[in-house]
Design an enzyme around this catalytic site. Sequence first.
Site, PDB file in Angstrom:
ATOM      1  N   GLU A 137       4.441  53.422  47.712  1.00  0.00           N
ATOM      2  CA  GLU A 137       4.907  54.453  46.777  1.00  0.00           C
ATOM      3  C   GLU A 137       5.570  55.623  47.504  1.00  0.00           C
ATOM      4  OE1 GLU A 137       5.240  53.650  43.796  1.00  0.00           O
ATOM      5  OE2 GLU A 137       3.834  51.972  43.708  1.00  0.00           O
ATOM      6  N   CYS A 147      11.909  45.558  48.821  1.00  0.00           N
ATOM      7  CA  CYS A 147      12.443  44.778  49.938  1.00  0.00           C
ATOM      8  C   CYS A 147      12.102  43.308  49.714  1.00  0.00           C
ATOM      9  CB  CYS A 147      11.798  45.289  51.234  1.00  0.00           C
ATOM     10  SG  CYS A 147      12.350  44.427  52.707  1.00  0.00           S
TER      11      CYS A 147
END
Length: 183
Positions: A137, A147
């Site tokens: 976060e 990703c």
Amino acid sequence: MKIGLIPLVRKEIEGEILESIRKHLEGFYSQFGFNVEILPETTIKDLFFSYNSTREQFLGRFFLMKVAEIKGIKRLSAGLGITDADLYEEGMNFIFGLANPYLKSAIISLARLKPTFYGERDGKLLKERAIKEAMHEMGHVFGLEHCLNPKCVMHFSNSIIDTDYKGKDYCEKCLNTLKRNLG
Ligand SMILES: [Zn+2]
Ligand SMILES: [Zn+2]
């Protein structure tokens, strides 16, 4: 520059978990000049309006707003809320966390990181998982997207299996983006 960890407590959050998160975040983010500090506990009494009694969960966005509010009052560079309340968002069964780069704020929930939630024995799992979600976060807070590398901490966790599979750190590609964003 300070990153504040803000405990938003429903029942209880162990100090040891907060300290593990603080230590790991500071170990990484100090290279960009950040200190990481644990702020005093805040109750979630004023967030009960966001409770959905059918789902027995709270709407995450309001927890994020609360973090942003405290971040502003305390003049933090960024705020990370940590709650033991179970959170959801529309269209999701649950969320491990939520972040907003414009508000420089994020929230993570420990509810579904707890081994006991899955009938597992405790040990060090909760700490590991909490660190990963916190790093994830905070990556969003500083402009990182999800990703594709399943070992990268910025990989999206659909379930706890993904969280356990990924590492605690950013892959080289994400790290370079972060250095550009924070440099
Ligand atoms: Zn994410
Ligand atoms: Zn990555």
